[in-house]
Design a protein around this motif. Structure first.
Motif, PDB file in Angstrom:
ATOM      1  N   PHE A 123       0.835  -1.189   0.000  1.00  0.00           N
ATOM      2  CA  PHE A 123       0.000   0.000   0.000  1.00  0.00           C
ATOM      3  C   PHE A 123       0.879   1.252   0.000  1.00  0.00           C
ATOM      4  CE2 PHE A 123      -3.028  -2.869   2.357  1.00  0.00           C
ATOM      5  CZ  PHE A 123      -3.995  -2.898   1.372  1.00  0.00           C
ATOM      6  N   GLU A 124       0.271   2.355  -0.360  1.00  0.00           N
ATOM      7  CA  GLU A 124       0.938   3.654  -0.264  1.00  0.00           C
ATOM      8  C   GLU A 124       0.999   4.102   1.198  1.00  0.00           C
ATOM      9  OE1 GLU A 124       2.111   6.109  -2.578  1.00  0.00           O
ATOM     10  OE2 GLU A 124       2.306   4.213  -3.679  1.00  0.00           O
ATOM     11  N   LEU A 176       5.946  -0.254  -2.398  1.00  0.00           N
ATOM     12  CA  LEU A 176       6.746  -0.737  -1.272  1.00  0.00           C
ATOM     13  C   LEU A 176       5.977  -1.856  -0.588  1.00  0.00           C
ATOM     14  CD1 LEU A 176       7.900   2.680   0.079  1.00  0.00           C
ATOM     15  CD2 LEU A 176       9.418   0.821  -0.576  1.00  0.00           C
ATOM     16  N   ALA A 177       6.668  -2.884  -0.191  1.00  0.00           N
ATOM     17  CA  ALA A 177       5.981  -4.015   0.426  1.00  0.00           C
ATOM     18  C   ALA A 177       5.596  -3.743   1.877  1.00  0.00           C
ATOM     19  CB  ALA A 177       6.855  -5.262   0.334  1.00  0.00           C
ATOM     20  N   GLY A 178       6.324  -2.851   2.562  1.00  0.00           N
ATOM     21  CA  GLY A 178       5.999  -2.535   3.961  1.00  0.00           C
ATOM     22  C   GLY A 178       6.415  -3.640   4.910  1.00  0.00           C
ATOM     23  N   ASP A 179       6.194  -3.376   6.181  1.00  0.00           N
ATOM     24  CA  ASP A 179       6.606  -4.301   7.233  1.00  0.00           C
ATOM     25  C   ASP A 179       5.536  -5.397   7.367  1.00  0.00           C
ATOM     26  OD1 ASP A 179       6.961  -5.569   9.681  1.00  0.00           O
ATOM     27  OD2 ASP A 179       7.809  -3.786  10.608  1.00  0.00           O
ATOM     28  N   ARG A 213       5.071  -8.065   9.402  1.00  0.00           N
ATOM     29  CA  ARG A 213       4.503  -8.387  10.723  1.00  0.00           C
ATOM     30  C   ARG A 213       3.368  -7.418  11.071  1.00  0.00           C
ATOM     31  NH1 ARG A 213       6.110 -10.164  15.577  1.00  0.00           N
ATOM     32  NH2 ARG A 213       4.028  -9.631  16.244  1.00  0.00           N
ATOM     33  N   VAL A 214       3.621  -6.148  10.820  1.00  0.00           N
ATOM     34  CA  VAL A 214       2.614  -5.132  11.118  1.00  0.00           C
ATOM     35  C   VAL A 214       1.363  -5.404  10.283  1.00  0.00           C
ATOM     36  CG1 VAL A 214       2.081  -2.672  10.929  1.00  0.00           C
ATOM     37  CG2 VAL A 214       4.341  -3.389  11.741  1.00  0.00           C
ATOM     38  N   PHE A 215       1.571  -5.653   9.011  1.00  0.00           N
ATOM     39  CA  PHE A 215       0.458  -5.929   8.094  1.00  0.00           C
ATOM     40  C   PHE A 215      -0.395  -7.089   8.613  1.00  0.00           C
ATOM     41  CE2 PHE A 215      -1.476  -8.145   4.588  1.00  0.00           C
ATOM     42  CZ  PHE A 215      -1.924  -7.149   3.744  1.00  0.00           C
TER      43      PHE A 215
END
Lengths: 455, 226
Positions: free
Chosen positions: A217-218, A258-261, A263-265
């Motif tokens: 996500f953005e 960006l794939a992002g973190d 664990r948070v997701f």
């Protein structure tokens, strides 16, 4: 923003049709829609002329009729001009198939499209995508019709950042008998994004489950996604890619997100009852289960089988996936013992899992399912049916479906996926009971109901 | 909306880039969270009075704009029970680089938890709860939720920890007061929502939980770069 003309167009222009290459994406799209779908389709090429004895329009402006949706499949640098023509013409939305934008480093060119579209309130899908597939209505996938396997019309809405994954998932859905209401490959998502699709599906009466393949996500968009998913009131399934370090690197080169973190997701999806599928198999199972049942469960499963081994495998799988196979109420067991045929009364294993043995007949299975469903500790029934058992008739699927409906408890069946047993499988599926082709698959379907439970 | 007091304290640390412990704790207190009794002083007499008043062990820490990671500078001394040791340690702490004052606090015993927050790229402020202590990074036993939290979120966070038995009381030890922990985390989550534009990350490490209280024994707020 009105998306109805984009997803359910009556008229469509395909821009970029080639006069020399019949396997050009635009030609494939034009031909299949022109010949096989009800949408009225117009081919556009600046050179004009004829294509398969039909008139090629030099510009979208030359088409006499009003156009609901345009498929744009021209080279990236020409897309802004074509889009401008579409806006001028009063077209109500577009699918931009062309690649060569953010994914190839051309961020400025892509931004230009987004800005133009925002200013004109002109929704578009893509660029760098396959676009939309609305069964029996329109199909902008540039894959020849004879090459792809299409699922039937149904109630799953599917949105994918990757066109390839989308097509592959369609094959899997078709194989499992899952129908889709609308499938959209959103590619670089320069205008229409997951959150817009949630808005559309929330209001679409044909859609009961909304499934996503997401790479990233953005900034702040994940939060908006969660809020909309909660508001929409329909189960939302998500498969996230780019979980590992290498996967994250691959994501940024694929569609420039960006794939992002992770664990948070993952933790946040759980917190807000979005059913995260761990892999593509789960995605398929989750969609199938939720297309039949939209209400979540805590995870208390009743297992009914005709073989001890199947029951044990199911119990192990339930445990592995965080579900409980609780003890039955003694009254449930007593009632079942009383009501089954005298021939099996002393050989069945009364408990959870409940093994009726290969000597049971339809009536025993129906009786046991009914009373299992009435047990207050059981929220969902797994009916593990081995159809080679001599006492099982071809009607068992339809009969057990009735039980689930009468008792108002979700039921998930396992029947080996063989042509020979098709009548049993259809007996379930036509009556809205999902059928898995393995015991594990049946457990994954139950897991879907647990993952989307209201917290 | 941030309370005016909190806003003032945050703004006063913008240049430094992080908030000094006494101010970070004052922010937590203003948010209704529990912090240890303390005295912030350079006077041994005042510190000694505090030690006598507390009647139990105290912790002494150097407050310095030069020291972000206190343990690396040995700027924290725990378990001080005598005036003699207090005097000796205070003098040493005052000699550390940039030491402005010494924070002397009551020392609380209980289960050490970590409560953290970060500004996630995709989801904005998120809360992290984990078991504290030195092995936290090895086990990585944490739960993450999007702020703001509802009370039910706190229960599910605790429930998802592998070490949840420690919180409910293990082998005869007291468990954690779930009502107080819930209140602490919910208030904390509202604070980080209000600090979204200011903070980069926030660590309450440890938060010491007993059957009655959840006390923030250390707090560090890293601000966003201007």
């Amino acid at each position: 923003m009105e998306l109805k003309y984009l997803f359910k167009p009556s008229t469509m222009a395909v821009i970029g049709v080639s006069t020399s290459q019949d396997n050009h994406p635009a030609n494939v799209i034009y031909t299949k829609n022109n010949l096989r779908y009800p949408v009225k389709t117009f081919p556009v090429n600046p050179k004009g002329g004829m294509l398969h004895r039909e008139k090629l329009y030099r510009s979208i402006a030359d088409i006499e009729e009003s156009i609901d949706m345009a498929v744009i499949a021209v080279r990236a640098e020409f897309v802004p001009k074509v889009m401008e023509d579409c806006i001028q013409k009063g077209v109500k939305g577009a699918v931009i198939v062309s690649g060569g934008f953010a994914e190839a480093g051309n961020v400025v060119l892509q931004q230009r499209l987004t800005d133009m579209a925002r200013a004109a309130d002109f929704p578009f899908v893509g660029p760098n995508c396959l676009g939309i597939y609305a069964p029996d209505h329109v199909d902008t996938f540039f894959l020849p019709g004879e090459r792809i396997i299409r699922p039937k019309k149904g109630n799953v809405g599917f949105i994918s950042q990757s066109g390839g994954v989308l097509v592959d998932q369609m094959v899997k859905f078709a194989g499992q008998g899952i129908g889709v209401s609308l499938a959209v490959s959103i590619g670089n998502k320069a205008f229409l994004r997951e959150t817009d699709m949630l808005d559309w599906f929330a209001g679409d009466i044909e859609t009961k489950v909304i499934a996503f393949y997401v790479e990233g996500f953005e900034k702040g968009e994940g939060r908006l996604f969660i809020q909309k998913a909660e508001q929409c009131g329909k189960p939302v399934v998500i498969l996230k890619a780019g979980k590992s370090k290498k996967g994250m690197e691959a994501v940024s080169s694929h569609t420039a997100s960006l794939a992002g973190d992770y664990r948070v997701f993952s933790d946040i999806m759980k917190q807000h009852c979005v059913a995260e599928a761990d892999n593509e198999y789960e995605l398929t199972s989750f969609c199938e289960a939720l297309s039949c049942f939209q209400k979540g469960i805590q995870g208390n499963i009743g297992v009914l089988s005709l073989s001890g081994g199947h029951g044990v495998i199911a119990v192990d799988a339930c445990e592995l996936h965080g579900m409980t196979v609780p003890r039955l109420d003694p009254r449930t067991m007593e009632t079942i013992r009383e009501k089954v045929s005298p021939e099996i009364r002393n050989i069945i294993s009364l408990g959870n899992p409940l093994d009726l043995t290969g000597s049971s007949v339809d009536n025993d299975i129906v009786t046991a399912a009914t009373h299992l469903a009435r047990d207050k500790g059981i929220e969902c029934l797994l009916a593990l049916l081995i159809p080679y058992s001599p006492g099982v008739s071809a009607d068992i699927g339809a009969k057990l479906s009735q039980v689930a409906r009468n008792e108002d408890k979700p039921m998930i069946a396992y029947v080996p996926n063989e042509e020979k047993y098709r009548i049993i499988i259809e007996g379930f599926e036509l009556n809205d009971i999902p059928v898995a082709s393995s015991v594990d698959g049946a457990v994954l379907m139950a897991k879907a109901l647990k993952r989307c439970r209201p917290c | 909306m941030l309370k005016k007091k909190i806003r003032t304290l945050i703004d006063a640390h913008k240049d430094l880039g992080w908030v000094l412990e006494p101010s970070a704790k004052a922010i937590m207190k203003a948010q209704g969270l529990d912090i240890p009794e303390f005295v912030l002083t350079n006077s041994f007499e005042k510190a000694e009075q505090f030690l006598k008043k507390i009647k139990g062990p105290v912790v002494a820490k150097a407050v310095s704009r030069k020291i972000l990671h206190k343990t690396e500078y040995q700027a924290v001394v725990t378990g001080i029970t005598t005036s003699r040791r207090l005097k000796k340690e205070m003098e040493r702490l005052q000699g550390l680089e940039g030491c402005e004052a010494v924070l002397v606090e009551e020392m609380v015993q209980g289960l050490e938890l970590i409560v953290g927050a970060k500004n996630d790229f995709q989801f904005g402020p998120v809360v992290v709860l984990g078991i504290g202590g030195t092995s936290v990074e090895i086990y990585n036993d944490t739960a993450i939720r999007m702020a703001p939290l509802k009370p039910g979120d706190v229960f599910s966070m605790v429930d998802s920890l592998k070490a949840k038995a420690l919180l409910s009381g293990y082998r005869g030890r007291d468990g954690v007061n779930m009502e107080v922990l819930t209140n602490t985390l919910v208030r904390f989550s509202h604070l980080i929502m209000a600090l979204e534009k200011d903070m980069d990350s926030l660590d309450l490490n440890p938060v010491i939980c007993t059957k009655d209280r959840c006390i923030i024994a250390d707090a560090r707020i890293i601000l966003k770069k201007a």
